[in-house]
Motif scaffolding. Structure first.
Motif, PDB file in Angstrom:
ATOM      1  N   LYS A  84     -12.181 -33.393  28.103  1.00  0.00           N
ATOM      2  CA  LYS A  84     -11.731 -32.226  28.891  1.00  0.00           C
ATOM      3  C   LYS A  84     -11.842 -32.563  30.377  1.00  0.00           C
ATOM      4  O   LYS A  84     -12.637 -33.418  30.766  1.00  0.00           O
ATOM      5  CB  LYS A  84     -12.625 -31.008  28.614  1.00  0.00           C
ATOM      6  CG  LYS A  84     -12.683 -30.594  27.168  1.00  0.00           C
ATOM      7  CD  LYS A  84     -11.801 -29.404  26.910  1.00  0.00           C
ATOM      8  CE  LYS A  84     -12.017 -28.894  25.513  1.00  0.00           C
ATOM      9  NZ  LYS A  84     -10.828 -28.530  24.819  1.00  0.00           N
ATOM     10  N   TYR A  85     -11.072 -31.824  31.159  1.00  0.00           N
ATOM     11  CA  TYR A  85     -11.120 -32.034  32.606  1.00  0.00           C
ATOM     12  C   TYR A  85     -12.240 -31.223  33.236  1.00  0.00           C
ATOM     13  O   TYR A  85     -12.516 -30.101  32.812  1.00  0.00           O
ATOM     14  CB  TYR A  85      -9.798 -31.599  33.242  1.00  0.00           C
ATOM     15  CG  TYR A  85      -8.635 -32.468  32.847  1.00  0.00           C
ATOM     16  CD1 TYR A  85      -8.745 -33.855  32.892  1.00  0.00           C
ATOM     17  CD2 TYR A  85      -7.436 -31.903  32.439  1.00  0.00           C
ATOM     18  CE1 TYR A  85      -7.686 -34.650  32.522  1.00  0.00           C
ATOM     19  CE2 TYR A  85      -6.366 -32.705  32.061  1.00  0.00           C
ATOM     20  CZ  TYR A  85      -6.498 -34.075  32.112  1.00  0.00           C
ATOM     21  OH  TYR A  85      -5.453 -34.858  31.745  1.00  0.00           O
ATOM     22  N   LEU A  86     -12.843 -31.809  34.250  1.00  0.00           N
ATOM     23  CA  LEU A  86     -13.829 -31.084  35.049  1.00  0.00           C
ATOM     24  C   LEU A  86     -13.301 -30.990  36.476  1.00  0.00           C
ATOM     25  O   LEU A  86     -12.649 -31.902  36.967  1.00  0.00           O
ATOM     26  CB  LEU A  86     -15.174 -31.825  35.049  1.00  0.00           C
ATOM     27  CG  LEU A  86     -15.868 -32.016  33.697  1.00  0.00           C
ATOM     28  CD1 LEU A  86     -17.209 -32.705  33.901  1.00  0.00           C
ATOM     29  CD2 LEU A  86     -16.062 -30.685  32.985  1.00  0.00           C
ATOM     30  N   VAL A 115      -2.407 -27.944  34.452  1.00  0.00           N
ATOM     31  CA  VAL A 115      -1.705 -26.807  35.070  1.00  0.00           C
ATOM     32  C   VAL A 115      -2.689 -25.684  35.393  1.00  0.00           C
ATOM     33  O   VAL A 115      -2.680 -25.122  36.494  1.00  0.00           O
ATOM     34  CB  VAL A 115      -0.584 -26.295  34.139  1.00  0.00           C
ATOM     35  CG1 VAL A 115       0.071 -25.044  34.714  1.00  0.00           C
ATOM     36  CG2 VAL A 115       0.457 -27.388  33.911  1.00  0.00           C
ATOM     37  N   LYS A 116      -3.577 -25.374  34.427  1.00  0.00           N
ATOM     38  CA  LYS A 116      -4.560 -24.307  34.637  1.00  0.00           C
ATOM     39  C   LYS A 116      -5.441 -24.595  35.840  1.00  0.00           C
ATOM     40  O   LYS A 116      -5.742 -23.709  36.632  1.00  0.00           O
ATOM     41  CB  LYS A 116      -5.443 -24.157  33.390  1.00  0.00           C
ATOM     42  CG  LYS A 116      -4.922 -23.138  32.408  1.00  0.00           C
ATOM     43  CD  LYS A 116      -5.988 -22.879  31.354  1.00  0.00           C
ATOM     44  CE  LYS A 116      -5.347 -22.216  30.139  1.00  0.00           C
ATOM     45  NZ  LYS A 116      -6.159 -22.392  28.934  1.00  0.00           N
ATOM     46  N   LEU A 117      -5.855 -25.845  35.977  1.00  0.00           N
ATOM     47  CA  LEU A 117      -6.747 -26.203  37.076  1.00  0.00           C
ATOM     48  C   LEU A 117      -6.048 -26.076  38.429  1.00  0.00           C
ATOM     49  O   LEU A 117      -6.629 -25.583  39.381  1.00  0.00           O
ATOM     50  CB  LEU A 117      -7.287 -27.625  36.885  1.00  0.00           C
ATOM     51  CG  LEU A 117      -8.283 -27.783  35.737  1.00  0.00           C
ATOM     52  CD1 LEU A 117      -8.776 -29.216  35.659  1.00  0.00           C
ATOM     53  CD2 LEU A 117      -9.470 -26.834  35.902  1.00  0.00           C
ATOM     54  N   VAL A 118      -4.803 -26.533  38.470  1.00  0.00           N
ATOM     55  CA  VAL A 118      -4.072 -26.446  39.737  1.00  0.00           C
ATOM     56  C   VAL A 118      -3.833 -24.978  40.097  1.00  0.00           C
ATOM     57  O   VAL A 118      -3.970 -24.582  41.261  1.00  0.00           O
ATOM     58  CB  VAL A 118      -2.735 -27.222  39.669  1.00  0.00           C
ATOM     59  CG1 VAL A 118      -1.925 -27.014  40.938  1.00  0.00           C
ATOM     60  CG2 VAL A 118      -2.997 -28.708  39.460  1.00  0.00           C
ATOM     61  N   GLU A 119      -3.537 -24.163  39.090  1.00  0.00           N
ATOM     62  CA  GLU A 119      -3.350 -22.738  39.359  1.00  0.00           C
ATOM     63  C   GLU A 119      -4.652 -22.096  39.830  1.00  0.00           C
ATOM     64  O   GLU A 119      -4.650 -21.220  40.696  1.00  0.00           O
ATOM     65  CB  GLU A 119      -2.802 -22.030  38.112  1.00  0.00           C
ATOM     66  CG  GLU A 119      -1.298 -22.210  38.014  1.00  0.00           C
ATOM     67  CD  GLU A 119      -0.727 -21.818  36.670  1.00  0.00           C
ATOM     68  OE1 GLU A 119      -1.504 -21.410  35.784  1.00  0.00           O
ATOM     69  OE2 GLU A 119       0.506 -21.941  36.520  1.00  0.00           O
ATOM     70  N   TYR A 120      -5.759 -22.543  39.266  1.00  0.00           N
ATOM     71  CA  TYR A 120      -7.062 -22.030  39.707  1.00  0.00           C
ATOM     72  C   TYR A 120      -7.292 -22.378  41.179  1.00  0.00           C
ATOM     73  O   TYR A 120      -7.675 -21.529  41.982  1.00  0.00           O
ATOM     74  CB  TYR A 120      -8.194 -22.602  38.846  1.00  0.00           C
ATOM     75  CG  TYR A 120      -9.549 -22.248  39.413  1.00  0.00           C
ATOM     76  CD1 TYR A 120     -10.174 -21.043  39.063  1.00  0.00           C
ATOM     77  CD2 TYR A 120     -10.174 -23.066  40.356  1.00  0.00           C
ATOM     78  CE1 TYR A 120     -11.389 -20.690  39.625  1.00  0.00           C
ATOM     79  CE2 TYR A 120     -11.396 -22.714  40.922  1.00  0.00           C
ATOM     80  CZ  TYR A 120     -11.989 -21.537  40.552  1.00  0.00           C
ATOM     81  OH  TYR A 120     -13.187 -21.177  41.123  1.00  0.00           O
ATOM     82  N   VAL A 153     -15.155 -22.368  36.406  1.00  0.00           N
ATOM     83  CA  VAL A 153     -13.982 -22.888  35.695  1.00  0.00           C
ATOM     84  C   VAL A 153     -14.432 -23.551  34.406  1.00  0.00           C
ATOM     85  O   VAL A 153     -15.260 -24.447  34.421  1.00  0.00           O
ATOM     86  CB  VAL A 153     -13.240 -23.930  36.548  1.00  0.00           C
ATOM     87  CG1 VAL A 153     -11.984 -24.398  35.844  1.00  0.00           C
ATOM     88  CG2 VAL A 153     -12.891 -23.344  37.890  1.00  0.00           C
ATOM     89  N   LYS A 154     -13.893 -23.078  33.319  1.00  0.00           N
ATOM     90  CA  LYS A 154     -14.257 -23.680  32.036  1.00  0.00           C
ATOM     91  C   LYS A 154     -13.625 -25.067  31.902  1.00  0.00           C
ATOM     92  O   LYS A 154     -12.590 -25.339  32.483  1.00  0.00           O
ATOM     93  CB  LYS A 154     -13.753 -22.790  30.896  1.00  0.00           C
ATOM     94  CG  LYS A 154     -14.542 -21.521  30.760  1.00  0.00           C
ATOM     95  CD  LYS A 154     -14.336 -20.947  29.353  1.00  0.00           C
ATOM     96  CE  LYS A 154     -14.938 -19.556  29.256  1.00  0.00           C
ATOM     97  NZ  LYS A 154     -13.957 -18.499  29.471  1.00  0.00           N
ATOM     98  N   GLN A 155     -14.278 -25.897  31.098  1.00  0.00           N
ATOM     99  CA  GLN A 155     -13.678 -27.201  30.790  1.00  0.00           C
ATOM    100  C   GLN A 155     -12.346 -26.929  30.110  1.00  0.00           C
ATOM    101  O   GLN A 155     -12.251 -26.051  29.275  1.00  0.00           O
ATOM    102  CB  GLN A 155     -14.562 -27.963  29.817  1.00  0.00           C
ATOM    103  CG  GLN A 155     -15.981 -28.088  30.261  1.00  0.00           C
ATOM    104  CD  GLN A 155     -16.897 -28.398  29.089  1.00  0.00           C
ATOM    105  OE1 GLN A 155     -16.535 -28.244  27.933  1.00  0.00           O
ATOM    106  NE2 GLN A 155     -18.085 -28.835  29.403  1.00  0.00           N
ATOM    107  N   THR A 156     -11.357 -27.701  30.492  1.00  0.00           N
ATOM    108  CA  THR A 156     -10.033 -27.450  29.930  1.00  0.00           C
ATOM    109  C   THR A 156      -9.286 -28.765  29.746  1.00  0.00           C
ATOM    110  O   THR A 156      -9.649 -29.779  30.334  1.00  0.00           O
ATOM    111  CB  THR A 156      -9.220 -26.520  30.867  1.00  0.00           C
ATOM    112  OG1 THR A 156      -7.900 -26.397  30.376  1.00  0.00           O
ATOM    113  CG2 THR A 156      -9.163 -27.056  32.276  1.00  0.00           C
ATOM    114  N   ASP A 157      -8.264 -28.742  28.907  1.00  0.00           N
ATOM    115  CA  ASP A 157      -7.412 -29.925  28.824  1.00  0.00           C
ATOM    116  C   ASP A 157      -6.080 -29.655  29.515  1.00  0.00           C
ATOM    117  O   ASP A 157      -5.133 -30.389  29.348  1.00  0.00           O
ATOM    118  CB  ASP A 157      -7.208 -30.377  27.370  1.00  0.00           C
ATOM    119  CG  ASP A 157      -6.708 -29.255  26.482  1.00  0.00           C
ATOM    120  OD1 ASP A 157      -6.139 -28.282  27.017  1.00  0.00           O
ATOM    121  OD2 ASP A 157      -6.890 -29.350  25.262  1.00  0.00           O
ATOM    122  N   SER A 158      -6.038 -28.569  30.298  1.00  0.00           N
ATOM    123  CA  SER A 158      -4.789 -28.217  30.969  1.00  0.00           C
ATOM    124  C   SER A 158      -4.866 -28.465  32.473  1.00  0.00           C
ATOM    125  O   SER A 158      -5.585 -27.778  33.201  1.00  0.00           O
ATOM    126  CB  SER A 158      -4.457 -26.747  30.698  1.00  0.00           C
ATOM    127  OG  SER A 158      -3.446 -26.318  31.581  1.00  0.00           O
TER     128      SER A 158
END
Ligand SMILES: [Zn+2]
Length: 215
Positions: free
Chosen positions: A104-106, A140-145, A133-138
């Motif tokens: 997952k991405y951090l 897109v979600k991180l950039v939007e955050y 921010v939860k660990q995610t594999d997206s």
């Protein structure tokens, strides 16, 4: 996460791809399947070397990254050696990397940011993990955050009262901003007093608290 496989892949070439991978586009339409990554791995598919990991995400999101660069005024840089993606916004500096053991991405946020800082210096600075921010594999979600975070920060710098307060999360951020502004106000008062005391040492004898004369 959904991935693309070919239902007709020969045993030795059972590979799954991310959406948008150029090799996924070569799979014949009638053989193309979109399944969960866990399912693909269970069925013996291996990740594609081209689109796997953060490097692969950067590759498959080229158009999206270009659009973010233009519309959101962000700068993206992928460091090949450390496999880290750096994102610079108008008011902040961020980095993303893939934690291998959990896949997952951090997201990390640079502690301090000044717009004119040299890029190499920005990279070397201190970062903290962005805990909400939860660990995610997206990606897109991180950039939007990041985009939402820094937009909110601009509003706070302007005046936190303008922050939206509709959802639970927004209310939480409002409270956080309120506390931060109050903390900073106290800090500013302390700095101001220290400065005044340097100019006029006798001020040290002046207390801002009223002492009880009884004790
Ligand atoms: Zn691929």
């Amino acid at each position: 996460m959904l991935v693309v496989i070919s239902s007709e892949a020969p045993k030795k070439r059972k590979i799954y791809h991310k959406m948008g991978c150029i090799y996924a586009e070569r799979i014949k339409f009638q053989n193309r399947l979109e399944i969960k990554v866990e399912q693909a791995e269970k069925e013996g598919y291996c990740e594609c070397k081209y689109c796997a990991g953060l490097r692969g995400d950067v590759r498959t999101h080229k158009a999206q990254i270009l659009s973010w660069t233009q519309k959101k005024e962000m700068e993206f840089k992928f460091d090949d050696h450390t496999e880290t993606l750096y994102i610079k916004t108008k008011i902040g500096f961020w980095k993303i990397y893939l934690k291998d053991d959990i896949d997952k991405y951090l997201l990390y946020h640079r502690n301090k940011f000044e717009a004119n800082t040299d890029y190499q210096e920005l990279i070397r600075g201190e970062f903290h993990r962005q805990k909400d921010v939860k660990q995610t594999d997206s990606l897109v979600k991180l950039v939007e955050y990041i985009d939402a975070h820094d937009k909110a920060k601009v509003v706070i710098q302007d005046d936190y009262h303008n922050l939206p307060r509709r959802t639970k999360k927004q209310k939480k951020y409002y409270k956080q901003a309120e506390r931060k502004v109050k903390r900073e106000a106290v800090k500013r008062m302390d700095t101001l007093f220290a400065m005044l005391e340097r100019q006029n040492p006798s001020l040290k004898n002046v207390s801002i608290y009223e002492r009880s004369s009884v004790c």
